[in-house]
Design an enzyme around this catalytic site. Structure first.
Site, mmCIF file in Angstrom:
data_model
loop_
_atom_site.group_PDB
_atom_site.id
_atom_site.type_symbol
_atom_site.label_atom_id
_atom_site.label_comp_id
_atom_site.label_asym_id
_atom_site.label_seq_id
_atom_site.Cartn_x
_atom_site.Cartn_y
_atom_site.Cartn_z
ATOM 1 N N ARG A 265 73.097 60.042 127.763
ATOM 2 C CA ARG A 265 73.148 59.569 126.364
ATOM 3 C C ARG A 265 74.379 60.114 125.658
ATOM 4 O O ARG A 265 75.046 59.398 124.903
ATOM 5 C CB ARG A 265 71.873 60.000 125.633
ATOM 6 C CG ARG A 265 70.657 59.223 126.060
ATOM 7 C CD ARG A 265 69.351 59.896 125.679
ATOM 8 N NE ARG A 265 68.233 59.144 126.261
ATOM 9 C CZ ARG A 265 67.061 59.662 126.568
ATOM 10 N NH1 ARG A 265 66.819 60.943 126.356
ATOM 11 N NH2 ARG A 265 66.105 58.900 127.082
ATOM 12 N N PHE A 403 70.857 50.839 127.419
ATOM 13 C CA PHE A 403 71.139 51.894 128.397
ATOM 14 C C PHE A 403 70.522 53.237 127.994
ATOM 15 O O PHE A 403 70.402 53.546 126.809
ATOM 16 C CB PHE A 403 72.660 52.112 128.486
ATOM 17 C CG PHE A 403 73.362 51.297 129.536
ATOM 18 C CD1 PHE A 403 72.700 50.796 130.631
ATOM 19 C CD2 PHE A 403 74.721 51.040 129.413
ATOM 20 C CE1 PHE A 403 73.371 50.064 131.596
ATOM 21 C CE2 PHE A 403 75.406 50.313 130.376
ATOM 22 C CZ PHE A 403 74.716 49.821 131.467
ATOM 23 N N GLU A 404 70.187 54.043 129.003
ATOM 24 C CA GLU A 404 69.779 55.446 128.827
ATOM 25 C C GLU A 404 68.615 55.608 127.844
ATOM 26 O O GLU A 404 68.583 56.538 127.048
ATOM 27 C CB GLU A 404 70.962 56.309 128.352
ATOM 28 C CG GLU A 404 72.284 56.053 129.033
ATOM 29 C CD GLU A 404 72.264 56.373 130.527
ATOM 30 O OE1 GLU A 404 71.176 56.532 131.094
ATOM 31 O OE2 GLU A 404 73.350 56.456 131.122
ATOM 32 N N GLY A 405 67.670 54.692 127.899
ATOM 33 C CA GLY A 405 66.557 54.706 126.949
ATOM 34 C C GLY A 405 66.954 53.895 125.735
ATOM 35 O O GLY A 405 67.986 54.160 125.105
#
Length: 594
Positions: A265, A403-405
């Site tokens: 993140r 992306f990334e959560g």
């Protein structure tokens, strides 16, 4: 060197005044940092940009070749210890590499997935044998890595994975079966970091090589953006993975997954800052050339306003990212390199700023979406054609909020982290709420002198923190253990925390610049800070009012709103000339400058 017990606590900025000396800003970068940034920028300009259009056609042979070229220059080993061929650079150096690499679109995504979420699990959690076997090949680019968490039926709910791992009768290997979805680098990756449940129960991590029998990939996904990168399913059919390829402990895969996502993140936010700067540059250069009604576009006040707003938003995102990178570097420097559990201490340092990483991700990805949209608007009809790169930036940007959560998941994580740390006694959150409640009984509002640089902005920031604590106190009192179910209010708490972190990062960065350079040389930063603080505070007031209406009614609500009104007394500045000055500097330079 700072002691571990003197490190800034993650989330503590919400509860107290921050020591300016603990905040890293882009202006604090060393000559070595700038050299790394220049090397990355030169590499992209000279080695990658000439092949940009070809890479967008998914020429994976060329892509792999150019990844290896980055390895030859040492750009793939920033986070890898020297004993395994890396350069073991600090987080700020990695941030600058991410920011500069972004100008090669899908190539940058390939690199980011390889050196970040692909390689870092082994760097942080691998055994010595695993590191010796895989890391040198990662650093050189001889092997490319991929990260495999998402499945067709589990995205944000990653722990609900269906991929299974069963220990063989002779206990020499695990048999993995399942499918992973949306895997970046899948077409050409040699090593996959795969998450699976041992016996369908224990979430664990495995190092899976492409050459293992039963490993295959699906067809390329037909994507909206990032078209030059590879995105496929990873298919595992009775894949025999040696037990020595278990990464970390069986049943502790979530520890690896969540910590790697925190770093992912942060790195994603750094890339978005780079893309935002690029989009501003493209917009200004186009606007200075394009004429309408016998004027260049940049001579029109409405276009200038867009340029100013894009710059203000990007400055805030950049300030947050470098501040967070500095915090993680401080945590790293505090470690005793001789202790046996060094890896665990590194992981604790990452986890310490999990909330800040999520805030960076949300703010920077939404900043880029805004900036890319406005840049395309300045391009007009031409921006909608593939002839201009802003069209690609606009499409590529959209995936970052997923992306990334997803940003929604990250907004839920921010208050969750805050309350969890408070319950553990790591942050005196509720103590701060009670102290504020007592303070407000006799609170006498004052209006700061707007003529003194940053005095009014500091007062606004302090009021914002009080409002945040008011919201937390009211919501906890109203919902208690059921607060987790009130996602609309949780979102407000997250957004308030994000805005406060952004405001403070901007203000401290500008204060350091004024103290060092004087108000005249730091005028652009002061203008940006004044505009961002005033507009952010307006958002904070609106969000807080919504939260109070959700938690209270009648006379109690009236009293709360009256108290908040006391906290928001300041003399608003006329931002029209401020924003015109900001835009003028950008237009004159034809790029993002502060």
């Amino acid at each position: 060197m700072m002691k571990a017990n003197n490190l800034v606590k993650g989330g503590s900025f919400l509860l107290s005044e921050v020591d300016v000396s603990t905040v890293f800003t882009p202006e604090d970068c060393t000559e070595e940092h700038l050299m790394i940034a220049n090397l990355s920028e030169s590499f992209i300009d000279q080695e990658i940009d000439p092949y940009d259009d070809v890479l967008e056609t998914q020429d994976f042979t060329l892509l792999v070749k150019l990844v290896k070229k980055a390895g030859e220059l040492g750009l793939l080993g920033a986070s890898v210890p020297e004993e395994y061929g890396g350069t073991n650079l600090d987080r700020i150096s990695s941030t600058l590499i991410s920011e500069k690499m972004i100008r090669c679109s899908s190539y940058s995504l390939t690199i980011a997935a390889h050196i970040g979420i692909g390689t870092l699990p082994i760097v942080l959690f691998g055994t010595k044998d695993q590191k010796q076997k895989y890391l040198p090949l990662s650093v050189s680019g001889e092997q490319i890595f991929a990260y495999c968490l998402t499945e067709p039926s589990s995205g944000s709910d990653a722990l609900n994975a269906k991929t299974t791992a069963v220990l063989s009768e002779d206990a020499t290997h695990y048999v993995l079966t399942g499918t992973k979805q949306f895997i970046t680098n899948a077409a050409f990756a040699d090593v996959f970091i795969v998450y699976a449940k041992v016996d369908g129960k224990h979430f664990s991590t495995f190092i899976v090589e492409k050459k293992f029998k039963g490993v295959s990939t699906g067809a390329e996904e037909k994507k909206m953006g990032i078209k030059g990168s590879s995105t496929r399913q990873l298919i595992l059919e009775d894949v025999h993975v040696p037990i020595e390829n278990v990464l970390g402990e069986v049943g502790k895969g979530h520890v690896i997954a969540f910590n790697i996502l925190n770093l992912g993140r942060y790195s994603l936010a750094a890339g978005c800052v780079g893309s935002s700067k690029w989009a501003i540059e493209l917009a200004v250069q186009y606007g200075c050339e394009r004429k309408q009604f016998n004027k260049t576009l940049t001579e029109f006040p409405l276009i200038q306003k867009k340029i100013a707003d894009m710059t203000i938003y990007t400055y805030a995102a950049e300030s947050m990212v470098f501040r967070t990178g500095g915090l993680m570097d401080s945590a790293r420097r505090s470690l005793n390199l001789n202790i046996e559990d060094h890896a665990n201490q590194v992981i604790k340092g990452i986890a310490e700023y999990a909330m800040e990483c999520s805030m960076n991700k949300v703010f920077a990805t939404e900043c880029l979406d805004y900036v890319a949209d406005e840049s395309l608007q300045i391009h007009g009809g031409y921006g909608f054609t593939q002839e201009y790169k802003i069209e690609r930036i606009y499409r590529d940007a959209r995936i970052n909020r997923i992306f990334e959560g997803t940003n929604e998941i990250n907004r839920l994580l921010i208050p969750n982290q805050l309350f969890r740390r408070a319950m553990k006694g790591e942050l005196p959150l509720m103590e701060a709420v009670k102290k504020l409640e007592q303070e407000l009984v006799t609170y006498i509002p004052s209006t700061p002198d707007e003529g003194v640089p940053l005095l009014q902005e500091k007062a606004i920031l302090n009021s914002a923190k009080k409002i945040f604590l008011m919201v937390v106190g009211k919501t906890v009192k109203q919902f208690k253990q059921q607060l987790e179910e009130q996602q609309e209010i949780i979102e407000i708490i997250a957004n308030l925390a994000i805005q406060i972190y952004a405001m403070e990062s901007v203000m401290i960065r500008t204060k350091k610049a004024i103290d060092k350079e004087g108000i005249i040389r730091a005028k652009q930063k002061w203008n940006i800070t004044a505009a961002f603080t005033q507009e952010s505070f307006a958002k904070i007031q609106h969000m807080a009012k919504d939260a109070f209406v959700m938690t209270e009614s009648g006379d109690e609500l009236k009293m709360t709103l009256a108290m908040m009104k006391k906290l928001v007394r300041y003399n608003p500045r006329n931002l029209l000339p401020v924003k015109r000055q900001i835009a003028a500097r950008i237009i004159d330079s034809k790029k993002y400058v502060v």
